[in-house]
Design a protein around this motif. Structure first.
Motif, mmCIF file in Angstrom:
data_model
loop_
_atom_site.group_PDB
_atom_site.id
_atom_site.type_symbol
_atom_site.label_atom_id
_atom_site.label_comp_id
_atom_site.label_asym_id
_atom_site.label_seq_id
_atom_site.Cartn_x
_atom_site.Cartn_y
_atom_site.Cartn_z
ATOM 1 N N LEU A 47 5.233 5.447 1.921
ATOM 2 C CA LEU A 47 4.513 6.715 1.821
ATOM 3 C C LEU A 47 5.453 7.843 1.451
ATOM 4 C CD1 LEU A 47 3.817 8.277 5.323
ATOM 5 C CD2 LEU A 47 5.429 6.409 4.971
ATOM 6 N N ASN A 48 4.866 8.897 0.886
ATOM 7 C CA ASN A 48 5.579 10.141 0.660
ATOM 8 C C ASN A 48 5.337 11.070 1.839
ATOM 9 O OD1 ASN A 48 6.077 9.069 -1.846
ATOM 10 N ND2 ASN A 48 4.990 10.649 -2.997
ATOM 11 N N ILE A 49 6.345 11.884 2.162
ATOM 12 C CA ILE A 49 6.191 12.899 3.194
ATOM 13 C C ILE A 49 6.809 14.193 2.695
ATOM 14 C CG2 ILE A 49 6.204 11.243 5.093
ATOM 15 C CD1 ILE A 49 9.095 12.015 5.673
ATOM 16 N N GLY A 50 6.266 15.327 3.149
ATOM 17 C CA GLY A 50 6.933 16.595 2.913
ATOM 18 C C GLY A 50 8.289 16.550 3.603
ATOM 19 N N THR A 77 0.853 -1.182 0.000
ATOM 20 C CA THR A 77 0.000 0.000 0.000
ATOM 21 C C THR A 77 0.893 1.236 0.000
ATOM 22 O OG1 THR A 77 -1.734 -1.147 1.216
ATOM 23 C CG2 THR A 77 -1.815 1.248 1.217
ATOM 24 N N TYR A 78 0.602 2.165 -0.893
ATOM 25 C CA TYR A 78 1.446 3.352 -1.085
ATOM 26 C C TYR A 78 0.599 4.611 -0.995
ATOM 27 C CZ TYR A 78 4.415 6.668 -3.758
ATOM 28 O OH TYR A 78 5.143 7.747 -4.192
ATOM 29 N N TRP A 79 0.970 5.486 -0.059
ATOM 30 C CA TRP A 79 0.350 6.811 0.024
ATOM 31 C C TRP A 79 1.239 7.801 -0.713
ATOM 32 C CZ3 TRP A 79 -1.227 7.478 5.899
ATOM 33 C CH2 TRP A 79 -2.304 6.622 6.184
ATOM 34 N N ALA A 80 0.732 8.341 -1.801
ATOM 35 C CA ALA A 80 1.471 9.325 -2.581
ATOM 36 C C ALA A 80 0.958 10.727 -2.258
ATOM 37 C CB ALA A 80 1.319 9.045 -4.072
ATOM 38 N N VAL A 119 -3.665 8.549 -3.415
ATOM 39 C CA VAL A 119 -3.107 9.902 -3.425
ATOM 40 C C VAL A 119 -3.825 10.687 -2.335
ATOM 41 C CG1 VAL A 119 -2.668 11.980 -4.770
ATOM 42 C CG2 VAL A 119 -2.660 9.744 -5.906
ATOM 43 N N VAL A 120 -3.086 11.126 -1.339
ATOM 44 C CA VAL A 120 -3.678 11.775 -0.165
ATOM 45 C C VAL A 120 -3.560 13.292 -0.301
ATOM 46 C CG1 VAL A 120 -3.659 11.921 2.344
ATOM 47 C CG2 VAL A 120 -2.967 9.788 1.226
ATOM 48 N N ALA A 126 9.306 7.256 2.465
ATOM 49 C CA ALA A 126 9.613 6.554 3.708
ATOM 50 C C ALA A 126 8.918 5.195 3.731
ATOM 51 C CB ALA A 126 9.174 7.384 4.911
ATOM 52 N N VAL A 127 9.410 4.324 4.614
ATOM 53 C CA VAL A 127 8.841 2.981 4.794
ATOM 54 C C VAL A 127 8.442 2.843 6.262
ATOM 55 C CG1 VAL A 127 9.323 0.502 4.736
ATOM 56 C CG2 VAL A 127 10.261 2.010 2.957
ATOM 57 N N PHE A 128 7.237 2.353 6.520
ATOM 58 C CA PHE A 128 6.812 2.100 7.892
ATOM 59 C C PHE A 128 7.544 0.873 8.448
ATOM 60 C CE2 PHE A 128 3.160 4.988 7.747
ATOM 61 C CZ PHE A 128 3.144 5.401 9.074
ATOM 62 N N LYS A 129 8.009 1.001 9.693
ATOM 63 C CA LYS A 129 8.743 -0.088 10.324
ATOM 64 C C LYS A 129 7.926 -1.367 10.409
ATOM 65 C CE LYS A 129 12.247 1.698 13.521
ATOM 66 N NZ LYS A 129 12.533 2.003 14.935
#
Length: 438
Positions: free
Chosen positions: A100-103, A41-44, A77-78, A324-327
């Protein structure tokens, strides 16, 4: 997106979330559901003119990744208005994405949650090595001296965009290079119902970006070396007042801009209502709004005097998006393969061309597509005159409380209330009182 679209979150709430995250457990995202292990699952982040554009850009690349690896990527896409709070909730609930992407300005704050995979030498080796990335982009990936919490994905920088026709009609031959020149130029352009420059007074993150840069130009740091908030120095007050004075004193910003939020200043610029805008990597947005490439020009953002450079000649923050990747992902190998794919030279060219941004990967930057006149200004800015926002755990609170102070000062200016050195300092003192005590 961009970091200027970041959602607001209160300091107290953020501190509670980080505390809970440090103590919590669970699994993340699609990995916490009944998804197959080979599904990610990818949050862009919303990089395009709208979410539909992002899906059109990203889905073919995700399909390419699945064809090569057998790993399906579920895309969401969030919107920027929701993203930070979604991430914070995910760190405590365990119901977040795998990747996920982060600022990039949030990197240190999210690093403090302990919820993200640290990018040590071993993990960087899995994606081709740390030395593939541009040094300035790596400077906004977490607290200095610690393993990064994310890797750079898209790089951006601020510049001054100007309307060529409005400049020609006013007899202005070149864009302003200093703030004094910007004010003088602005007064020639503010006429006939048009204003010289657009701002977004209700956009907290953009407020922070602008006053951070002005703060650097005046010698403000906003945090002491040991990480304490320092918002009320003479230098910080001078920087904030200089920004607000574009509306309050010089009258080259329309009062209605005090209420502007996401992308409204860009819309005004594209429609010819304003002659200038200070923005980060805006070409793709102008095009989406119907503005032709030959209708606008781009120049380095103004400095106090002289030419852009480091220290007090800083004229941009290091803007961009990190990955980033969630642990707690149950598919760490798949997540690493996906990050490697997205940061490969090939994909960096595809994605950054689509979004009008600059690859933070050295090999991809060599493509001639990233050496256009517009992007050349941004590349030079990132190399020589941009600075990273403070890489401290409280950075996101800084964006919220100081961004809100600037918003309130713009509201005062729009209403005709005086904006003085004393009133600016009072707002910044109020913001400082809302920060966690060290």
């Amino acid at each position: 997106m961009r970091t200027f679209r970041a959602a607001a979150v209160g300091a107290a709430t953020f501190s509670l979330v980080l505390t809970a995250a440090a103590c919590g457990g669970g699994s993340a995202g699609g990995t916490g559901s009944n998804e197959r292990p080979e599904t990610l699952t990818y949050w862009a982040t919303n990089q395009g003119a709208n979410i539909k554009v992002d899906k059109k850009v990203l889905q073919p690349e995700l399909d390419k990744f699945e064809k090569r690896t057998g790993i399906k990527v579920k895309l969401e896409v969030v919107p920027w208005a929701d993203l930070l709070n979604r991430i914070l909730t995910a760190t405590t609930s365990g119901q977040g994405p795998d990747v996920l992407n982060i600022g990039n300005t949030w990197s240190a704050s999210l690093q403090a949650s302990g919820a993200l995979v640290p990018w040590d030498e071993k993990n960087f080796k899995k994606i081709g090595g740390k030395d593939r990335f541009v040094e300035s982009a790596l400077g906004s990936t977490g607290v200095h001296g610690q393993d990064p919490a994310a890797v750079p994905l898209y790089s951006m920088a601020y510049a001054l965009y100007y309307n060529k026709k409005l400049f020609a009609d006013a007899g202005i031959k070149k864009p302003p290079a200093t703030w004094d020149e910007l004010v003088a130029t602005g007064k020639k352009l503010t006429k006939g119902g048009k204003s010289a420059i657009g701002v977004e007074g209700s956009n907290l993150s953009n407020n922070i970006h602008q006053v951070f840069v002005l703060g650097k130009q005046h010698g403000a740091e906003f945090f002491t070396p040991d990480g304490k908030a320092d918002f009320t120095s003479d230098e910080a007050v001078t920087a904030v007042k200089q920004y607000i004075d574009l509306m309050a004193t010089h009258k080259i910003v329309a009062p209605g801009n005090a209420e502007y939020a996401q992308n409204q200043s860009l819309s005004d610029f594209a429609k010819g209502r304003t002659a200038m805008v200070l923005w980060q990597t805006a070409a793709a947005t102008f095009k989406a709004q119907g503005m032709k490439d030959d209708e606008w020009g781009v120049a380095p953002a103004p400095v106090q005097s002289g030419s852009p450079g480091s220290g007090k000649s800083t004229n941009s923050m290091v803007a961009g998006i990190n990955m980033a990747v969630f642990k707690n992902t149950k598919n760490i190998d798949g997540a690493m393969k996906f990050v490697k794919f997205m940061t490969s030279d090939e994909e960096q060219k595809v994605l950054n061309k689509a979004y009008g941004s600059i690859p933070p990967v050295k090999g991809a930057q060599q493509d001639p597509a990233f050496n256009t006149p517009a992007l050349a200004v941004l590349r030079e800015t990132l190399v020589s005159s941009a600075a990273a926002l403070p890489q401290v755990p409280e950075e996101s609170q800084f964006e919220t409380v100081v961004g809100t102070a600037v918003k309130e000062l713009f509201a005062d200016a729009a209403a005709g209330r005086p904006v003085t050195t004393q009133s600016v300092k009072a707002k910044l003192d109020k913001a400082q009182q809302q920060m966690p005590k060290k």
